[in-house]
Write an enzyme that holds these catalytic residues in place. Structure first.
Site, mmCIF file in Angstrom:
data_model
loop_
_atom_site.group_PDB
_atom_site.id
_atom_site.type_symbol
_atom_site.label_atom_id
_atom_site.label_comp_id
_atom_site.label_asym_id
_atom_site.label_seq_id
_atom_site.Cartn_x
_atom_site.Cartn_y
_atom_site.Cartn_z
ATOM 1 N N TYR A 54 -12.536 3.280 -6.993
ATOM 2 C CA TYR A 54 -13.712 3.256 -6.116
ATOM 3 C C TYR A 54 -14.908 3.798 -6.891
ATOM 4 O O TYR A 54 -16.010 3.265 -6.841
ATOM 5 C CB TYR A 54 -13.510 4.114 -4.861
ATOM 6 C CG TYR A 54 -12.223 3.921 -4.095
ATOM 7 C CD1 TYR A 54 -11.406 2.814 -4.295
ATOM 8 C CD2 TYR A 54 -11.816 4.857 -3.137
ATOM 9 C CE1 TYR A 54 -10.225 2.665 -3.574
ATOM 10 C CE2 TYR A 54 -10.650 4.709 -2.416
ATOM 11 C CZ TYR A 54 -9.846 3.615 -2.644
ATOM 12 O OH TYR A 54 -8.696 3.471 -1.943
ATOM 13 N N ILE A 74 0.837 -1.196 0.000
ATOM 14 C CA ILE A 74 0.000 0.000 0.000
ATOM 15 C C ILE A 74 0.878 1.254 0.000
ATOM 16 O O ILE A 74 0.517 2.276 -0.586
ATOM 17 C CB ILE A 74 -0.900 0.009 1.268
ATOM 18 C CG1 ILE A 74 -1.679 -1.308 1.383
ATOM 19 C CG2 ILE A 74 -1.827 1.212 1.258
ATOM 20 C CD1 ILE A 74 -2.542 -1.647 0.199
ATOM 21 N N THR A 75 2.007 1.167 0.637
ATOM 22 C CA THR A 75 2.958 2.279 0.804
ATOM 23 C C THR A 75 3.103 3.124 -0.453
ATOM 24 O O THR A 75 3.327 2.585 -1.539
ATOM 25 C CB THR A 75 4.336 1.699 1.176
ATOM 26 O OG1 THR A 75 4.168 0.769 2.232
ATOM 27 C CG2 THR A 75 5.305 2.806 1.566
ATOM 28 N N GLU A 105 -4.644 5.197 -17.289
ATOM 29 C CA GLU A 105 -4.486 6.649 -17.279
ATOM 30 C C GLU A 105 -3.325 7.016 -18.181
ATOM 31 O O GLU A 105 -2.548 6.130 -18.587
ATOM 32 C CB GLU A 105 -4.295 7.176 -15.855
ATOM 33 C CG GLU A 105 -3.140 6.562 -15.115
ATOM 34 C CD GLU A 105 -3.088 6.960 -13.631
ATOM 35 O OE1 GLU A 105 -4.143 7.140 -13.010
ATOM 36 O OE2 GLU A 105 -1.972 7.081 -13.115
ATOM 37 N N HIS A 121 0.832 11.580 -9.544
ATOM 38 C CA HIS A 121 1.794 10.493 -9.362
ATOM 39 C C HIS A 121 2.520 10.147 -10.638
ATOM 40 O O HIS A 121 2.181 10.564 -11.727
ATOM 41 C CB HIS A 121 1.267 9.287 -8.598
ATOM 42 C CG HIS A 121 0.092 8.584 -9.156
ATOM 43 N ND1 HIS A 121 0.103 7.957 -10.359
ATOM 44 C CD2 HIS A 121 -1.130 8.372 -8.615
ATOM 45 C CE1 HIS A 121 -1.068 7.377 -10.540
ATOM 46 N NE2 HIS A 121 -1.847 7.620 -9.507
#
Lengths: 285, 369, 285, 369
Positions: free
Chosen positions: C159, C96-97, C209, C247
């Site tokens: 989500y 997850i980091t 993306e 990101h």
């Protein structure tokens, strides 16, 4: 059949321009090996015994379809050479080079295992499947085609035993000299596993020596997995304890790795153990 | 190549592992002052020096000189003490064991650790020893040190220090090409420090080409051993009377085994390695004549060279040194017959096979002269 | 069926004592995951939400049989934690980091691949197989059991899309958030391959993306290997070129990796591409 | 984090890669002497400075001061030149291209090399570029450098030097956590040297925790960008009039895509990352109000936090700054209804879904005031 090297072997020789490389490229050809390429950085375009020389294993693989490599590169450049072969997609790397630092051996072997590449050696005489191919420095004259699989930690002792087998008109499926260094790419168990499934191999000869525990581990493996008859010889029954016997495999330490412990383990696994090497053919009959 | 304790500690200090303050001397007069109460420790490449009187405490310079005098020159299990290390005495609360070595089966480095330090690790029961391999693909990671510290059940502060020493010891082994680095005891002191009480390092001699700084270290060799080393020939002194020359470790041992079967006993052996180079065979013959055995057994299995060429080398050596020792010679390979004839004509006892050669040499060695 | 995590998943949470670790250990339990252990060096013997805490993954595996790990350890300790999990024999590591240095990601992923270990992430929301298990931080409430496989580079956008699917009374077999970092343990192709063979999965949703070329590679793979219907959405059609979008996955460079090139490649592979995320459920019907 | 050329060359020099002698100044007066004929080069973090007049030769101090005066303050594609590098001019025989960067698909480092250096690598045909991945398990080995040199078809001496530079460049990338290290051109000089003519290094900003020395490097940020950076919020200035706040890069981009569908245009966006932390939402609202958009669109998909808690944070921000900009708010997650009611009561325009929110915001943005 045979194992690891056969008539599908297409060999590239790394360090072909050196004395050993040049000599053995011819000897391997004489044995029947398809020697397709040599490598020596900076010597691309030259030929050795009519074999084309390339700058890199990558070029050799791209141009000749080589799938097996024999490394004669001296110790300081050996890790680089072996990893270059793996990087280039070579499937079997036979490392003749002796005096390879153990850290380099660990590095090469761990990379090879994670890639599914077979490494034989370092510090080994190589591998020969009589009638098909030889990769390494084993003398051609001692071999005879047959159905005995030989696996050995030793160099010249392997010659001795193979020679004794051939003189008795028995022959070999494949003879693998795995080398006696502390860290080897292929160990007894790896070879036993292949001999067990190889149809040509009917009997197996295992030549070990004092030091380490790989013979004990092999015995354990034989007990559970090998149904073909196995004959063994362990060198060093009368060697003085604690003395370094020439190569690193042969150190007796911590009360393990003695000839006694190895012989006991092998006999417990149903293996016939010869007292001296020349008894091996008797036990095979 | 084994390093002396003082040298091993120097290497450990270089890699950030705490070691006691100290200095090494080869004469008592070199001791001018002490860093406090010290231990005076014999510098020999063999264990058991404590029991042999090779370690003594000293509180003053005079004490230290006295202790050094007693220890210098001491014969410890065959090794003469030429130097002593004077080292600040530690307030020992706990002694641990920590080492890294090669795990042949796993083909990796392996950590060994035990809370039962200070004694011979072989006498510690197996369940009191952690054997933790370093996965070569994963490499050393901090969790390795944490695992070691966790096994040793230490206070958090000491656990952190031990984990840190693990990282440094691993770095040392990799960077120095050590095949063994052992700290026994790894001492926890009254003031909570973790410090190497003793240090053993063996450098992989095959890796010396990239560690030029180690090559000049002194080694205790006899003149013959020195010569053999220069020629890259393995030389081992035994207690029989047959001198064995063979090529390859396995074949050499097989030759010893075969001699033994026929009642003979090897007195010295030379292993040329896997080569049949006639020059090396010749050098070995010359070397062997200096060792003065009762019989020489030459067992060469040829690969590259022809047997007659090897035989020529042997004859040259005999000629040069006027060697008169009986020689049983077995050379196997191409042009075998020609080689054998040459040797026979020169008065040697030729043999066909290994057991024949062993038998002939043994018989010769048992002859009453 | 479902993929990667299911009712055989036995989870250890690395970094369980932190805020995220503690919160999500409970959320994962609520989802139905068998959370068997937590790890935090120095905290052995404690409990978090009734879950036993161990000093090391090795201890956790030995004592609880954990086979999957979820890593919440912050970036500076994350490489160590992930490699510790692999060393201990964990089969699936979900990282997850975020903000993991790319060199560390390369290290972890290369080790994992050489060992046959599945790594998901870093910087990912995790993976959920509704009705079976969830490993990660995806919100429980958005899921619904069903037969749509979702694979996504994004976090909250996943989500959004999963939620939209569930609101239309369709459900998911497994939803894999692979993370948007430049180097990820699991990429689109790895997941597509599994969805293709998973019996529960009937249709696939791919959420990509801008940046990188993994969507183009996925399209190529779909063309040759995926027979199940695929619906895609590519975020960033209207994003300004050359800007860093939050990101590292989202950098447009060298004229490749644009939304146009991705959409074109996917459509050429027979994939229906939604213009905005909320169109995905329409295209699934 | 991109390094200026002079800094990148400093790092390369540190790792043993040859770079020209030179020094950096921010005022012409700082130029006191020259190492010989020089090039005066604008230090900006953008390409194309040559065409923009950012590089000039100079043979004397007077020349150099003149050139520096001309270049300092120059606006190069939006970047103001604050420093110039004065560097010994090279006798160029050949210009190569060499770089290492991340190969996403192979998940490894990759070398790129070309004999056609000196120009933009994107304009070099693909078959003139070597793409050579570094297998992370094998690691960098000398053969990698040999492969690169062999591809470039150099004389033996230059081939050796290029191979050596490859090794050092790889070491640099690993030790400094660079995600790009590029030498273009890598110059071969008349006297046979191989030297970095230009240098680009980008440090992985995620790795700065282990490279404290880089953190103080100046960055050209607007005050708002500066604030956003401190809050770990991605801030991007665009040319529309809707201010978008969302959590997560993908969701942010999807929000922009959705606005676009309804004819709206984003003027600035803030991406909070994958979090729904109410404090961060609040900070983002405050920050956004400073950017002064016509409409604010808030799109938060909740994970950990409840929607009413997030709504409370939003309200506090509005209260604190008396924000009067129309706000379309969409918060998704647990306690959604309660959150929505709170926002509605505070005068915001609540929305249920993403497309509804995008539509409402777009409409609001197109209103003639």
């Amino acid at each position: 059949m045979a194992i690891i090297v056969d008539d599908k072997t297409k060999l590239v020789i790394q360090g072909i321009t050196g004395y050993q490389g040049t000599y053995h490229s011819q000897a391997m050809r004489d044995f029947g090996t398809q020697v397709v390429a040599g490598v020596r950085p900076g010597k691309a375009g030259e030929k050795v015994n009519d074999i084309p020389v390339f700058d890199s294993v990558r070029d050799a693989v791209n141009r000749t379809g080589a799938n097996t490599s024999c490394v004669f590169v001296p110790a300081p450049g050996c890790r680089d050479a072996a990893l270059e072969a793996i990087y280039a997609g070579i499937e079997t790397v036979v490392i003749i080079t002796e005096h390879l630092p153990v850290m380099d051996a660990i590095h090469i072997v761990s990379v090879a295992r994670s890639r599914g590449v077979t490494v034989i050696g370092p510090n080994c005489p190589g591998i020969a499947s009589p009638g098909k191919a030889k990769v390494g420095i084993l003398p051609n004259m001692i071999f005879r085609k047959g159905n005995i699989g030989v696996v050995s930690k030793s160099g010249t002792l392997t010659y001795e035993i193979v020679n004794a087998i051939s003189e008795r008109k028995m022959g070999q499926s494949t003879c693998v000299g795995i080398g006696g260094d502390r860290v080897s790419g292929t160990n007894f168990i790896d070879v036993l596993e292949r001999f067990q499934t190889d149809k040509q191999t009917k009997k197996i000869v295992l030549v070990g020596e004092i030091g380490g525990t790989s013979e004990e581990e092999a015995a354990e493996y034989i007990k559970g997995n090998v149904t073909k008859p196995v004959v063994a010889y362990i060198a060093g029954r009368t060697a003085p304890p604690g003395k370094r016997m020439g190569h690193a495999g042969a150190i007796i330490a911590r009360g393990r790795g003695t000839a006694e412990s190895k012989i006991k383990a092998l006999e417990a696994a149903g293996v016939k153990v010869a007292k001296i090497p020349t008894d091996v053919p008797d036990l095979l009959e | 190549m084994k390093l002396f304790e003082y040298k091993a500690k120097e290497v450990m200090r270089k890699h950030g592992i705490p070691v006691p303050d100290g200095f090494v001397v080869s004469k008592p007069d070199e001791i001018k002052s002490l860093p406090g109460p010290v231990m005076v420790k014999a510098q020999v490449l063999i264990g058991g020096r404590g029991k042999a009187g090779g370690i003594k405490p000293a509180d003053t310079v005079a004490d230290a000189k006295k202790a050094a005098s007693a220890i210098l020159g001491l014969n410890i299990r065959g090794y003469i003490t030429k130097q002593v290390l004077l080292e600040k005495r530690l307030d020992v609360v706990k002694e641990l064991y920590l080492s890294i070595t090669i795990d042949r089966s796993r083909r990796s480095l392996i950590f060994m650790a035990s809370a039962a330090g200070g004694m011979d690790i072989e006498s510690v029961p197996e369940d009191k020893i952690l054997m933790l391999p370093v996965d070569p693909i994963i490499g050393y990671q901090p969790f390795v040190g944490r695992h070691v510290a966790s096994f040793l059940k230490l206070e958090p502060e000491q656990a952190k220090r031990v984990a840190d020493i693990c990282a440094k010891l691993h770095e040392l082994v990799v960077e120095e090409d050590a095949e063994l680095a052992e700290i026994n005891p790894l001492v926890i002191t009254k003031d909570g420090k973790v410090i190497a009480g003793d240090a053993k390092i063996t450098i992989d001699s095959d890796a010396l080409f990239r560690h030029k700084d180690y090559e000049s270290l002194p080694e205790d060799l006899t003149p013959l051993e020195e010569k053999a080393k220069k020629l890259d020939i393995a030389f081992v002194q035994l207690d029989g009377n047959i001198g064995v020359i063979a090529n390859g470790a396995g074949l050499t041992m097989a030759t010893l085994d075969s001699i033994n079967m026929f009642g003979g006993k090897a007195g010295v052996f030379l292993d040329l390695g896997g080569t049949d180079d006639p020059e090396k065979v010749k050098s070995a013959m010359l070397l062997m004549s200096e060792a003065n055995p009762k019989v020489i057994l030459l067992n060469i299995f040829g690969g590259i060279t022809k047997c007659d060429t090897v035989a020529k080398g042997v004859l040259e050596a005999i000629e040069a040194k006027k060697i008169r020792t009986p020689i049983v010679a077995r050379i196997k390979g191409v042009n075998e017959e020609a080689g054998r004839t040459m040797l026979k004509n020169a008065g040697m006892i030729p043999a066909y096979g290994l057991s024949e050669a062993a038998e002939l040499a043994s018989k010769e060695s048992l002859k009453v002269v």
